[in-house]
Scaffold this active site. Structure first.
Site, PDB file in Angstrom:
ATOM      1  N   MET A  24      55.895  51.124  32.973  1.00 34.73           N
ATOM      2  CA  MET A  24      54.951  50.707  34.021  1.00 34.73           C
ATOM      3  C   MET A  24      55.585  49.591  34.857  1.00 34.73           C
ATOM      4  SD  MET A  24      51.062  49.250  33.622  1.00 34.73           S
ATOM      5  CE  MET A  24      51.403  47.539  33.161  1.00 34.73           C
ATOM      6  N   PRO A  25      55.688  49.783  36.192  1.00 38.48           N
ATOM      7  CA  PRO A  25      56.180  48.681  37.034  1.00 38.48           C
ATOM      8  C   PRO A  25      55.272  47.461  36.880  1.00 38.48           C
ATOM      9  CG  PRO A  25      56.094  50.747  38.281  1.00 38.48           C
ATOM     10  CD  PRO A  25      55.381  50.995  36.980  1.00 38.48           C
ATOM     11  N   GLY A  28      51.665  45.694  40.419  1.00 39.52           N
ATOM     12  CA  GLY A  28      50.872  46.799  40.947  1.00 39.52           C
ATOM     13  C   GLY A  28      50.169  46.366  42.229  1.00 39.52           C
ATOM     14  N   GLY A  30      46.830  46.325  44.228  1.00 43.09           N
ATOM     15  CA  GLY A  30      45.387  46.468  44.015  1.00 43.09           C
ATOM     16  C   GLY A  30      44.715  47.018  45.264  1.00 43.09           C
ATOM     17  N   TYR A  60      35.866  52.067  42.931  1.00 46.28           N
ATOM     18  CA  TYR A  60      36.347  51.632  44.251  1.00 46.28           C
ATOM     19  C   TYR A  60      36.075  52.681  45.337  1.00 46.28           C
ATOM     20  CZ  TYR A  60      39.127  48.405  41.317  1.00 46.28           C
ATOM     21  OH  TYR A  60      39.547  47.491  40.383  1.00 46.28           O
ATOM     22  N   HIS A 116      36.902  50.738  32.319  1.00 47.66           N
ATOM     23  CA  HIS A 116      36.847  49.600  33.248  1.00 47.66           C
ATOM     24  C   HIS A 116      36.218  48.356  32.619  1.00 47.66           C
ATOM     25  CE1 HIS A 116      36.757  48.957  37.876  1.00 47.66           C
ATOM     26  NE2 HIS A 116      37.002  47.829  37.266  1.00 47.66           N
TER      27      HIS A 116
HETATM   28  N1  LIG Z   1      39.760  45.673  36.064  1.00 53.80           N
HETATM   29  C1  LIG Z   1      38.908  44.978  36.769  1.00 53.80           C
HETATM   30  O1  LIG Z   1      37.769  44.702  36.348  1.00 53.80           O
HETATM   31  C2  LIG Z   1      39.333  44.446  38.114  1.00 53.80           C
HETATM   32  C3  LIG Z   1      38.545  43.451  38.742  1.00 53.80           C
HETATM   33  C4  LIG Z   1      38.987  42.962  39.978  1.00 53.80           C
HETATM   34  C5  LIG Z   1      40.158  43.440  40.566  1.00 53.80           C
HETATM   35  N2  LIG Z   1      40.879  44.432  39.933  1.00 53.80           N
HETATM   36  C6  LIG Z   1      42.120  44.992  40.558  1.00 53.80           C
HETATM   37  O2  LIG Z   1      43.022  43.934  40.796  1.00 53.80           O
HETATM   38  C7  LIG Z   1      43.380  43.899  42.173  1.00 53.80           C
HETATM   39  C8  LIG Z   1      43.707  42.466  42.589  1.00 53.80           C
HETATM   40  O3  LIG Z   1      42.613  41.615  42.379  1.00 53.80           O
HETATM   41  P1  LIG Z   1      41.731  41.005  43.586  1.00 53.80           P
HETATM   42  O4  LIG Z   1      41.846  41.855  44.776  1.00 53.80           O
HETATM   43  O5  LIG Z   1      40.392  40.732  43.006  1.00 53.80           O
HETATM   44  O6  LIG Z   1      42.394  39.591  43.809  1.00 53.80           O
HETATM   45  P2  LIG Z   1      43.793  39.036  44.371  1.00 53.80           P
HETATM   46  O7  LIG Z   1      44.777  40.148  44.484  1.00 53.80           O
HETATM   47  O8  LIG Z   1      44.124  37.850  43.569  1.00 53.80           O
HETATM   48  O9  LIG Z   1      43.381  38.460  45.764  1.00 53.80           O
HETATM   49  C9  LIG Z   1      43.127  39.184  46.877  1.00 53.80           C
HETATM   50  C10 LIG Z   1      42.777  38.174  47.979  1.00 53.80           C
HETATM   51  O10 LIG Z   1      43.867  37.268  48.167  1.00 53.80           O
HETATM   52  C11 LIG Z   1      44.343  37.355  49.507  1.00 53.80           C
HETATM   53  N3  LIG Z   1      45.817  37.316  49.435  1.00 53.80           N
HETATM   54  C12 LIG Z   1      46.658  38.304  49.070  1.00 53.80           C
HETATM   55  N4  LIG Z   1      47.922  37.878  49.103  1.00 53.80           N
HETATM   56  C13 LIG Z   1      47.896  36.587  49.511  1.00 53.80           C
HETATM   57  C14 LIG Z   1      48.902  35.617  49.736  1.00 53.80           C
HETATM   58  N5  LIG Z   1      50.181  35.898  49.556  1.00 53.80           N
HETATM   59  N6  LIG Z   1      48.514  34.382  50.118  1.00 53.80           N
HETATM   60  C15 LIG Z   1      47.215  34.094  50.309  1.00 53.80           C
HETATM   61  N7  LIG Z   1      46.201  34.970  50.114  1.00 53.80           N
HETATM   62  C16 LIG Z   1      46.537  36.219  49.707  1.00 53.80           C
HETATM   63  C17 LIG Z   1      43.836  38.660  50.043  1.00 53.80           C
HETATM   64  O11 LIG Z   1      43.570  38.572  51.422  1.00 53.80           O
HETATM   65  P3  LIG Z   1      44.306  39.559  52.486  1.00 53.80           P
HETATM   66  O12 LIG Z   1      43.916  40.964  52.119  1.00 53.80           O
HETATM   67  O13 LIG Z   1      43.747  39.110  53.796  1.00 53.80           O
HETATM   68  O14 LIG Z   1      45.782  39.293  52.345  1.00 53.80           O
HETATM   69  C18 LIG Z   1      42.530  38.851  49.282  1.00 53.80           C
HETATM   70  O15 LIG Z   1      41.494  38.144  49.919  1.00 53.80           O
HETATM   71  C19 LIG Z   1      42.166  44.527  42.877  1.00 53.80           C
HETATM   72  O16 LIG Z   1      42.466  44.939  44.183  1.00 53.80           O
HETATM   73  C20 LIG Z   1      41.860  45.644  41.917  1.00 53.80           C
HETATM   74  O17 LIG Z   1      42.767  46.729  42.125  1.00 53.80           O
HETATM   75  C21 LIG Z   1      40.492  44.918  38.712  1.00 53.80           C
END
Ligand SMILES: NC(=O)c1ccc[n+]([C@@H]2O[C@H](COP(=O)([O-])OP(=O)(O)OC[C@H]3O[C@@H](n4cnc5c(N)ncnc54)[C@H](OP(=O)(O)O)[C@@H]3O)[C@@H](O)[C@H]2O)c1
Length: 269
Positions: A24-25, A28, A30, A60, A116
């Site tokens: 797994m890379p 990932g 999101g 999603y 999940h």
């Molecule tokens: N298993 C679970 O229960 C669960 C729960 C939550 C999430 N997830 C998965 O995990 C992924 C990531 O988590 P997440 O989306 O909650 O949080 P995250 O990736 O930590 O944060 C996303 C937020 O940070 C901003 N961002 C991204 N890169 C940045 C950078 N380099 N500098 C500053 N801000 C930045 C994004 O805005 P911009 O888009 O404007 O860049 C977005 O608002 C999700 O997309 C999902 O696939 C799983």
């Protein structure tokens, strides 16, 4: 170094071996809460930037958009690591849900399928885990795991079936650092995959800005590198092309033991 829009060579992204040997890379892309054109565009940009691990979920509701971007990329199916997740409300009918998920994603198999959230009833949890193992053995998912499970909930699954989840995807960032939990999962052979690495992190914290300055990178890159240097895989989302690229551009530097300890200590504040 890395806040420009440079592509990362996909082969620079380290992989972790899951139980059963699936690679797994460790970074990932999101996709929550992206949907429609935005989701398709972001995944397309991520694939161009070098991501080969895409994280989606039934919840999603963006599988068709992910599928569209995968088709446009012209990458071979086996070059992509595709994760999806079964909603807790769907644990009574995993086979049917997986069939729909595969159809929507336009693929014959997932690389990783996760429960999940843990179902409230421990018996339902064991039952669905058995079914996931069966579906994996039928070749519909190369690896199966869980998300948001405690060590005790993982132990229930392992005791009942003899097989631990390959992965536990959990909310993880410097403020949530918990050495005991990491060690507990490692001892059980469960790979830790962190989600929401940036969202709940204060990227202006002087610990992060000073380490970032020392390496000529951004605080966000320091946080993502901190995951990798702890052997924690990470799923990160952005819809911004520059940030999508920068969030994968993590392989020109690494953190030393003192820097890791300073970041770990943010959890105690
Ligand atoms: N298993 C679970 O229960 C669960 C729960 C939550 C999430 N997830 C998965 O995990 C992924 C990531 O988590 P997440 O989306 O909650 O949080 P995250 O990736 O930590 O944060 C996303 C937020 O940070 C901003 N961002 C991204 N890169 C940045 C950078 N380099 N500098 C500053 N801000 C930045 C994004 O805005 P911009 O888009 O404007 O860049 C977005 O608002 C999700 O997309 C999902 O696939 C799983």
């Amino acid at each position: 170094m890395a806040d420009n829009g440079l592509m990362t060579d996909a082969s620079d992204v380290p992989e972790v071996r899951l139980a059963g040997g699936v690679a797994m890379p460790m970074v990932g892309f999101g996709t929550w809460p992206l949907r429609g054109h935005k989701a398709c565009e972001a995944v397309r940009t991520a694939l161009q930037a070098g991501y080969r691990h895409i994280d989606t979920a039934t919840m999603y509701a963006n599988e068709a958009d992910v599928s569209h971007a995968l088709r446009d990329s012209e990458l071979l199916r086996q070059e992509i690591f595709l994760t999806s997740k079964l909603r807790a409300s769907d644990v009574g009918r995993p086979r049917e849900v997986l069939a729909g998920e595969l159809r929507a994603l336009g693929t014959e198999y997932l690389d990783l399928w996760l429960v999940h959230w843990p179902p409230r009833d421990a018996r339902a949890s064991v039952q669905v885990w058995r079914e996931l193992l069966t579906l994996r053995d039928e070749g519909l998912a190369r690896a199966v795991g869980v998300s948001n499970y405690s060590l005790a909930q993982i132990d229930e699954l392992t005791e009942a079936t003899g097989e631990a989840p390959a992965v536990n995807q959990i909310h993880w960032n410097p403020r949530r650092y918990d050495a005991g939990l990491l060690e507990g999962l490692r001892l059980r052979g469960v790979v830790v995959e962190g989600y929401s690495p940036l969202k709940d992190t204060n990227l202006n914290d002087p610990v992060l800005t000073e380490i970032a300055w020392a390496h000529s990178v951004t605080p966000a890159q320091v946080v993502l590198r901190w995951h990798l240097d702890h052997q924690v895989a990470v799923v990160v989302k952005s819809a911004d092309p520059k940030r999508i690229a920068a969030n994968l551009n993590l392989f020109g530097f690494s953190l030393d033991a003192d820097e890791l300890a300073q970041i770990d200590a943010l959890a105690a504040r």
